[in-house]
Design an enzyme around this catalytic site. Structure first.
Site, PDB file in Angstrom:
ATOM      1  CG  HIS A  84      -1.911   5.108   0.292  1.00  0.00           C
ATOM      2  ND1 HIS A  84      -1.422   4.550   1.437  1.00  0.00           N
ATOM      3  CD2 HIS A  84      -1.471   4.328  -0.716  1.00  0.00           C
ATOM      4  CE1 HIS A  84      -0.705   3.479   1.139  1.00  0.00           C
ATOM      5  NE2 HIS A  84      -0.724   3.319  -0.167  1.00  0.00           N
ATOM      6  CB  ILE A  91      -7.424   9.655   2.935  1.00  0.00           C
ATOM      7  CG1 ILE A  91      -7.272  11.174   2.942  1.00  0.00           C
ATOM      8  CG2 ILE A  91      -6.134   8.989   3.409  1.00  0.00           C
ATOM      9  CD1 ILE A  91      -7.315  11.782   4.331  1.00  0.00           C
ATOM     10  CB  CYS A  92      -6.910   4.820  -0.154  1.00  0.00           C
ATOM     11  SG  CYS A  92      -6.844   3.044  -0.076  1.00  0.00           S
ATOM     12  CB  ALA A  93      -5.870   5.703   5.533  1.00  0.00           C
ATOM     13  CG  HIS A 148      -3.457   1.769  -2.714  1.00  0.00           C
ATOM     14  ND1 HIS A 148      -4.145   2.850  -2.244  1.00  0.00           N
ATOM     15  CD2 HIS A 148      -3.837   1.598  -3.993  1.00  0.00           C
ATOM     16  CE1 HIS A 148      -4.912   3.344  -3.219  1.00  0.00           C
ATOM     17  NE2 HIS A 148      -4.738   2.593  -4.286  1.00  0.00           N
TER      18      HIS A 148
END
Ligand SMILES: [Zn+2]
Ligand SMILES: [Zn+2]
Ligand SMILES: [Zn+2]
Lengths: 152, 367
Positions: A84, A91-93, A148
């Site tokens: 992520h 950051i993919c959060a 994701h």
């Protein structure tokens, strides 16, 4: 004084009085626009021995809107290799996007990201890393991430 | 003009629950202070309201939050403005706590002086693990900590020239009159500074809104008796039986109508369509949040307009910063230095080492 500044001021006092959680250190907070923290993942994890730096940027909308948070990538720090985390530090959060809540705090974000790393079993970049990094905006908040999964 | 930086920083001093010692020393007080604070702004509640889930916020804070996301920030249950209910019981608790807080901190100080155990360790640990073990080595830390817990607070009101920010209306008030100010429902005993500070930059449009007499002057010119009278009915603008303002769907409205909405409330109409919409939106929020205070605590329309103006100026500063980053940073730097200095004074040396080691990396990737 703006609401965002007062709120950050309180968070800073709390950090200075209470300290930060284990593995997280305040590196700099020279103003109320950019703060830097170092993050270490403790215990027996795939990141043991690595030290990362998180950069927070705040605008006047904080805490109603989330801060812009990314890993620092420079001559001293690298972004952790994680499904992520893009190699440019973004950051993919979901907690930094549509799952943000104004009752969260800077430290809460640090802890969440620390545990996101702690639970990772395999070092790999997001599948779309190269494509994303090539066209990524400077500010990760301008990216509409498709999360994701919903565990982070 | 304030004589020096020190008194200025006292006026802004950061209040938070850790001003109180941990429960091993003063049971309940830290938690009490914490539970009287809005989880969004972390100030003592202003116009507290609850949602259907029961969670409580400042009216203005939750209105802001709901306008960006229709859920309770704590439990994420769906919520909207129609679910907002005022909570006058909480409001009066907070009001009492706000007026007694410094007094209690003052009472705690001499009591703490007798303690030899580390009260508030830098990590907040020592007190929990070994609350009763006396340690001479810790003595100094303890003393420093005491200053942070109750320092800079004066029990004797008469001599203080310090300014404090009113927890109810956020205006600057001389410390010695804060109780009277609160008792007046935030109508009187305002600092000179709270009106004169911004006067210089007042836009023509805005100065028309306020005319020549700000609220400070009005109150000052009034005789004591008259002031008392006004405090009694406490509702100078007749807000007690006013309905909240409805939400407006601006995108179907002609510019002219939006301007009329503003004129209706005596607000400026300069700055183009977007500015007018933003101004009206904020006004509706401020107006409705004000109605969530009990009548005696409500701000006057003048005070609300002042809030709106302050907000607009803050917006402009931010836009301005894009074109003049250096000046903006300078301005904020000095403010920050001051706050940091203050924070430092309030904590034992050891605690600050994480911050003291700061400033190593400079990432300059903006633009
Ligand atoms: Zn609030
Ligand atoms: Zn809730
Ligand atoms: Zn007030």
């Amino acid at each position: 004084m703006a609401v965002s500044t007062r709120r950050l001021q309180k968070e800073l006092v709390e950090i200075q009085k209470q300290g930060t959680p284990v593995g997280i250190t305040l590196l700099s907070a020279d103003d109320f626009q950019t703060w830097l923290f170092t993050v270490q993942v403790l215990g027996d994890t795939i990141y043991s021995g690595e030290l990362f730096a998180l950069k927070f940027r705040f605008d006047g909308q904080y805490p109603i809107q989330p801060p812009a948070v990314q890993f620092v990538v420079d001559e001293k720090y690298q972004a952790p290799v994680h499904p992520h985390v893009y190699s440019n530090g973004h950051i993919c959060a979901s907690i930094l996007g549509n799952e943000w809540s104004p009752v969260l705090s800077v430290i809460a974000v640090c802890v969440t990201i620390q545990s996101m790393l702690a639970s990772c079993k395999k070092k790999e970049r997001p599948p779309d890393n190269e494509r994303y990094v090539k066209h990524a905006p400077e500010n990760p908040k301008k990216t509409q991430f498709v999360y994701h999964d919903d565990t982070v | 003009m304030q004589p020096n930086v020190v008194s200025l920083s006292e006026s802004d001093s950061v209040q938070d629950p850790t001003d109180f010692p941990p429960s091993s020393i003063a049971p309940g007080l830290r938690d009490l202070d914490d539970s009287l604070r809005c989880p969004i702004c972390r100030e003592l509640y202003t116009a507290p309201v609850t949602l259907s889930c029961g969670h409580c916020y400042c009216s203005l804070c939750i209105r802001n939050s709901l306008s960006s996301k229709a859920e309770c920030p704590i439990c994420r249950q769906n919520a909207s403005e129609v679910h907002i209910r005022k909570n006058p019981a909480m409001e009066s608790v907070v009001k009492s706590w706000a007026s007694g807080r410094d007094f209690i901190l003052g009472l705690l100080k001499p009591q703490e002086d007798h303690r030899t155990s580390p009260s508030v360790d830098s990590q907040g640990k020592a007190s929990n693990t070994q609350p009763d073990s006396p340690s001479k080595k810790r003595k100094r830390t303890t003393d420093d900590t005491l200053t942070s817990a109750a320092g800079e607070r004066k029990l004797t009101p008469g001599i203080s020239k310090a300014q404090v920010q009113c927890p109810m209306c956020n205006q600057t008030v001389p410390e010695r009159t804060i109780n009277q100010h609160l008792d007046s429902g935030c109508q009187s005993y305002l600092s000179e500074a709270s009106s004169s500070g911004t006067r210089g930059q007042q836009k023509e449009q805005w100065s028309k809104v306020f005319g020549n007499s700000g609220i400070t002057h009005r109150n000052k010119d009034k005789g004591k008796a008259k002031e008392k009278e006004k405090e009694k009915d406490g509702d100078p603008d007749g807000l007690s039986d006013v309905d909240p303002l409805p939400k407006v769907s601006y995108n179907v409205l002609k510019d002219k109508l939006i301007q009329e909405y503003l004129t209706e409330h005596g607000l400026p109409t300069n700055g183009g369509r977007d500015a007018c919409i933003a101004r009206h939106q904020k006004w509706v929020m401020l107006f409705n949040a004000n109605l969530d205070r009990s009548p005696a605590n409500r701000q006057s329309l003048d005070q609300l307009k002042r809030e709106l103006k302050k907000w607009e100026e803050a917006q402009q500063t931010r836009k301005h910063s894009v074109t003049d980053v250096v000046a903006y940073q300078k301005e904020h730097k000095s403010e920050f230095e001051r706050l940091k200095e203050e924070a430092r004074r309030r904590i034992p040396d050891k605690t600050s080492n994480s911050a003291a080691a700061s400033g190593i990396i400079v990432i300059d990737d903006d633009e």
